[in-house]
Design a protein around this motif. Structure first.
Motif, short mmCIF file in Angstrom:
data_model
loop_
_atom_site.label_atom_id
_atom_site.label_comp_id
_atom_site.label_asym_id
_atom_site.label_seq_id
_atom_site.Cartn_x
_atom_site.Cartn_y
_atom_site.Cartn_z
N TRP A 229 0.83 -1.20 0.00
CA TRP A 229 0.00 0.00 0.00
C TRP A 229 0.87 1.25 0.00
O TRP A 229 0.60 2.22 -0.73
N GLY A 230 1.93 1.26 0.81
CA GLY A 230 2.85 2.39 0.86
C GLY A 230 3.55 2.60 -0.47
O GLY A 230 3.78 3.74 -0.90
N ARG A 231 3.88 1.50 -1.14
CA ARG A 231 4.50 1.59 -2.47
C ARG A 231 3.53 2.22 -3.46
O ARG A 231 3.92 3.09 -4.25
N TYR A 232 2.27 1.78 -3.42
CA TYR A 232 1.26 2.29 -4.35
C TYR A 232 0.87 3.73 -4.04
O TYR A 232 0.76 4.57 -4.93
N ARG A 233 0.69 4.02 -2.74
CA ARG A 233 0.16 5.34 -2.34
C ARG A 233 1.24 6.40 -2.22
O ARG A 233 1.04 7.55 -2.63
N PHE A 234 2.40 6.03 -1.66
CA PHE A 234 3.43 7.03 -1.39
C PHE A 234 4.74 6.79 -2.14
O PHE A 234 5.69 7.53 -1.95
N GLY A 235 4.78 5.72 -2.94
CA GLY A 235 6.00 5.43 -3.68
C GLY A 235 7.16 4.96 -2.82
O GLY A 235 8.32 5.25 -3.13
N TRP A 236 6.86 4.24 -1.72
CA TRP A 236 7.93 3.76 -0.85
C TRP A 236 8.95 2.95 -1.64
O TRP A 236 8.60 2.13 -2.49
N ARG A 237 10.22 3.15 -1.31
CA ARG A 237 11.29 2.41 -1.95
C ARG A 237 12.53 2.47 -1.07
O ARG A 237 12.46 2.94 0.06
N GLY A 238 13.63 1.97 -1.56
CA GLY A 238 14.89 2.06 -0.83
C GLY A 238 14.86 1.41 0.54
O GLY A 238 14.34 0.30 0.72
N ARG A 239 15.42 2.12 1.52
CA ARG A 239 15.58 1.55 2.85
C ARG A 239 14.24 1.25 3.51
O ARG A 239 14.13 0.27 4.26
N THR A 240 13.23 2.08 3.26
CA THR A 240 11.91 1.82 3.85
C THR A 240 11.38 0.48 3.37
O THR A 240 10.89 -0.34 4.16
N ALA A 241 11.45 0.24 2.06
CA ALA A 241 10.95 -1.01 1.49
C ALA A 241 11.76 -2.20 2.01
O ALA A 241 11.20 -3.27 2.31
N ILE A 242 13.07 -2.02 2.13
CA ILE A 242 13.93 -3.11 2.61
C ILE A 242 13.56 -3.48 4.04
O ILE A 242 13.45 -4.67 4.37
N ARG A 243 13.37 -2.48 4.90
CA ARG A 243 13.05 -2.76 6.31
C ARG A 243 11.72 -3.50 6.43
O ARG A 243 11.62 -4.49 7.18
N TRP A 244 10.70 -3.05 5.71
CA TRP A 244 9.40 -3.72 5.79
C TRP A 244 9.48 -5.14 5.24
O TRP A 244 8.87 -6.07 5.80
N THR A 245 10.24 -5.33 4.18
CA THR A 245 10.38 -6.66 3.59
C THR A 245 11.04 -7.63 4.55
O THR A 245 10.54 -8.75 4.78
N LEU A 246 12.15 -7.22 5.14
CA LEU A 246 12.88 -8.11 6.05
C LEU A 246 12.10 -8.36 7.33
O LEU A 246 12.11 -9.47 7.87
N THR A 247 11.41 -7.33 7.82
CA THR A 247 10.58 -7.52 9.03
C THR A 247 9.49 -8.53 8.76
O THR A 247 9.27 -9.47 9.55
N GLY A 248 8.79 -8.37 7.64
CA GLY A 248 7.71 -9.30 7.30
C GLY A 248 8.21 -10.72 7.14
O GLY A 248 7.58 -11.67 7.61
N PHE A 249 9.39 -10.88 6.50
CA PHE A 249 9.89 -12.22 6.28
C PHE A 249 10.34 -12.88 7.58
O PHE A 249 10.10 -14.08 7.78
#
Length: 269
Positions: A229-249
């Motif tokens: 949702w953050g990627r679609y709505r706010f264009g999240w990328r970079g470190r923000t996306a990495i942190r959410w990905t690793l936390t979720g996994f």
């Protein structure tokens, strides 16, 4: 004896394939860079042998043996399969440097630490579908997590203006990030199917022996949902996306294998 030889050969082929992909990374642009198929052929060969060994260990007369290391080995096999298929057409070779040696390691662990954790021989197809969708979701999101780690390394080197070594061989940052989000989206859909099928077909997803898995899986699902949702709505990328990905996994790994490890390897139940 035959299984031992097959296991040794599969491990050797996985490691050889991983080594070839490593050479392709570190020798990018060099004339001595090995051909891509030199990594793919032993990788697929190892996959076939690994699959045969899994079939031998999973299927018993008493039911499906889904012990801890069997389950881990099966997940690694699915991850290796998805990776090698993707490597045929997508620039994901760098993942093989990590994923293929891990597949080899799971084979060794399954061989040296066998266990018994049986599913009844007449398990309903609904439960089988739930288990398969869960393993597929975990596998795809595991690939996304490895991609996130590589993306973090790449991002750090570029920020420090040190794009040397294997960093130069990786696809552009934007391409790496796009691939990661493709994996996350596919994994998120599979995880959604796994959760929905669990709530529909299992008697009680919040039973005492399942509640921790259910809650952790839901939390992981929320992490990936928020990220997408953050990627679609706010264009999240970079470190923000990495942190959410690793936390979720990490949360998902705890849900799938954390409690299983405690029950089978520590409590011996």
């Amino acid at each position: 004896m035959a299984n031992t030889l097959v296991m040794i050969l599969a491990v050797a082929l996985y490691l050889f394939s991983g080594a070839i992909f490593s050479l392709r990374l570190f020798r990018a642009g060099a004339g001595t860079r090995p051909a891509k198929k030199l990594g793919l052929i032993p990788g697929f060969s190892a996959l076939l042998l690994h699959g045969w060994l899994l079939y031998e260990s999973l299927h018993t007369l008493q039911g499906v043996n889904f012990s801890f290391f069997n389950a881990v080995s099966f997940a690694a096999w699915v991850i290796a399969l998805l990776y090698l298929l993707a490597a045929l057409s997508k620039p994901v070779e760098s993942l093989g440097v990590v994923l293929l040696p891990i597949a080899a390691l799971t084979l060794l662990l399954d061989y040296f630490f066998p266990g018994i954790r049986l599913l009844p021989p007449h398990t309903d197809w609904e439960l089988r579908a739930h288990v398969i969708s869960s393993i597929l979701a975990y596998s795809v999101l595991a690939m996304a997590a490895v991609q996130a780690v590589l993306l973090a390394i790449q991002d750090r080197h570029l920020r420090k203006h040190h794009p040397g070594g294997f960093i130069r061989a990786l696809p552009p940052l934007q391409t790496m990030e796009g691939l990661m989000f493709e994996m996350i989206l596919i994994g998120f859909v599979l995880l959604t199917i796994a959760l929905i099928s669990g709530f529909i077909f299992l008697d009680d997803m919040f039973a005492q022996h399942l509640v921790h898995k259910t809650l952790l899986s839901i939390f992981a699902w929320l992490c990936f949902a928020i990220l997408l949702w953050g990627r679609y709505r706010f264009g999240w990328r970079g470190r923000t996306a990495i942190r959410w990905t690793l936390t979720g996994f990490v949360v998902l790994a705890l849900a799938y294998f954390g409690s299983k490890a405690v029950v089978e390897l520590i409590l011996k139940r």
